[in-house]
Design an enzyme around this catalytic site. Structure first.
Site, short mmCIF file in Angstrom:
data_model
loop_
_atom_site.label_atom_id
_atom_site.label_comp_id
_atom_site.label_asym_id
_atom_site.label_seq_id
_atom_site.Cartn_x
_atom_site.Cartn_y
_atom_site.Cartn_z
N GLY A 31 38.44 46.25 38.50
CA GLY A 31 38.29 47.15 39.64
C GLY A 31 37.92 46.42 40.91
O GLY A 31 38.11 45.21 41.03
N GLY A 36 45.17 41.13 46.20
CA GLY A 36 45.54 40.25 45.08
C GLY A 36 45.96 41.07 43.86
O GLY A 36 47.01 40.84 43.26
N HIS A 37 45.14 42.08 43.52
CA HIS A 37 45.49 42.93 42.38
C HIS A 37 46.77 43.72 42.68
O HIS A 37 47.65 43.85 41.82
CB HIS A 37 44.38 43.97 42.12
CG HIS A 37 43.04 43.37 41.80
ND1 HIS A 37 41.96 43.44 42.65
CD2 HIS A 37 42.61 42.70 40.70
CE1 HIS A 37 40.92 42.86 42.09
NE2 HIS A 37 41.28 42.39 40.91
N GLN A 155 40.93 30.74 33.94
CA GLN A 155 41.08 31.96 33.12
C GLN A 155 42.54 32.15 32.70
O GLN A 155 42.83 32.56 31.57
CB GLN A 155 40.58 33.18 33.90
CG GLN A 155 40.89 34.49 33.20
CD GLN A 155 40.27 35.69 33.87
OE1 GLN A 155 39.13 36.02 33.62
NE2 GLN A 155 41.02 36.37 34.72
N SER A 188 36.99 40.35 44.45
CA SER A 188 36.15 41.56 44.44
C SER A 188 34.74 41.21 44.89
O SER A 188 34.05 42.03 45.51
CB SER A 188 36.12 42.16 43.03
OG SER A 188 37.43 42.39 42.58
#
Ligand code: PAF
Length: 285
Positions: A31, A36-37, A155, A188
């Site tokens: 969230g 970017g998301h 990641q 975020s």
């Protein structure tokens, strides 16, 4: 956009879509969505017929409980943004839905070297938590394509390794890091920075970019020292690492040597400003 909070109805719906021959693209997030998301959602829509986004702030990947407590939650705005992007499905589960038997796990994901360096060594247990939740989410959604952002470089490598370990038939697609016009990587966590710290935080990207500019001329160790000094001088409180590694394995380069001129390398950094830990990376070649 259809919002599912529970696994069973989501899976029923997805099974129907798969039967009809749709390709599923999946964008997992925690969230506090930003460009970017949203760029990953767009990319998913260009490669898959149906795009599913998940929002779940995964407690098991936070090695620092204070970081978890302060993680920004902006669900109403996230939903609004996802609707604007014409996302097909949002999976918005509660903790009990993802971890019905509790959060501890006896499963250990053998990530090898990847877990011993950089984020792995500075955030003990972090990547085990990431693998735990991504494994669970992939089991639930069973997508054809999984979209991740390059800003979390290590990641991405960890999740690729996870997919290999689990032999999951999913294609991992990495989307480019999105930056503010100033160069600051969108994150975020930026929501928690003051305007002043946001200005200062630019120094991290600038330092990585200077490494790119200097890689042909100066030894790796010298580039690292200059970069670290510039980040601290700009107002960062602490640097966890700022270093250059092989882009394919994340093996750290010998600080006393110069770059060999052909191995693909990446500059990676993690540093604290105003109590917020930021990470960034730049492919140098
Ligand atoms: O990058 C993130 O937002 C998270 O680590 C992920 C991949 C959604 C797992 O919780």
């Amino acid at each position: 956009m259809i919002i599912f909070r529970e696994i069973a109805p989501l899976q029923q719906y997805l099974a129907r879509l798969k039967k009809e021959g749709h390709t599923l693209g999946f964008v997992p997030t925690m969230g506090a969505l930003h460009e970017g998301h949203l760029s990953l959602v767009r990319e998913s829509k260009s490669v898959a017929g149906v795009t599913i986004c998940s929002i779940f702030v995964n407690p098991t990947q936070f090695n620092d409980p204070a970081d978890f407590d302060k993680y920004p939650i902006t669900t109403a705005n996230d939903i609004h943004l996802l609707v604007q992007e014409q996302t097909d499905i949002l999976f918005l589960p509660a903790v009990a839905e993802i971890y019905p038997g509790g959060m501890s796990t006896t499963r250990h994901y053998d990530l090898g070297y990847l877990e011993t360096i950089l984020e792995g060594s500075h955030r003990p247990g972090h990547f085990q938590g990431v693998c735990q939740v991504v494994h669970r989410l992939l089991d639930i959604v069973r997508p054809h394509k999984l979209l991740l952002g390059q800003k979390d470089y290590q990641q991405c490598m960890v999740i690729k390794k996870l997919v290999e370990l689990l032999r999951m038939p999913v294609e991992v697609i990495i989307g480019k890091t999105k930056r503010a016009p100033s160069g600051l990587a969108l994150s975020s966590r930026n929501l928690r920075l003051s305007d002043d710290d946001k200005q200062k935080a630019l120094a991290l990207y600038k330092a990585l970019d200077h490494m790119r500019a200097g890689i042909h001329a100066r030894p790796i160790g010298e580039l690292q020292e200059t970069a670290k000094a510039s980040v601290l001088a700009a107002g960062f409180d602490k640097v966890d690492y700022i270093t250059i590694a092989r882009a394919d394995t994340l093996e750290l380069l010998d600080p006393s040597a110069k770059w060999d001129g052909h191995t693909p390398v990446v500059a990676v950094a993690a540093a604290f400003i105003g109590g917020i830990r930021l990470i960034d990376n730049v492919l140098l070649t």
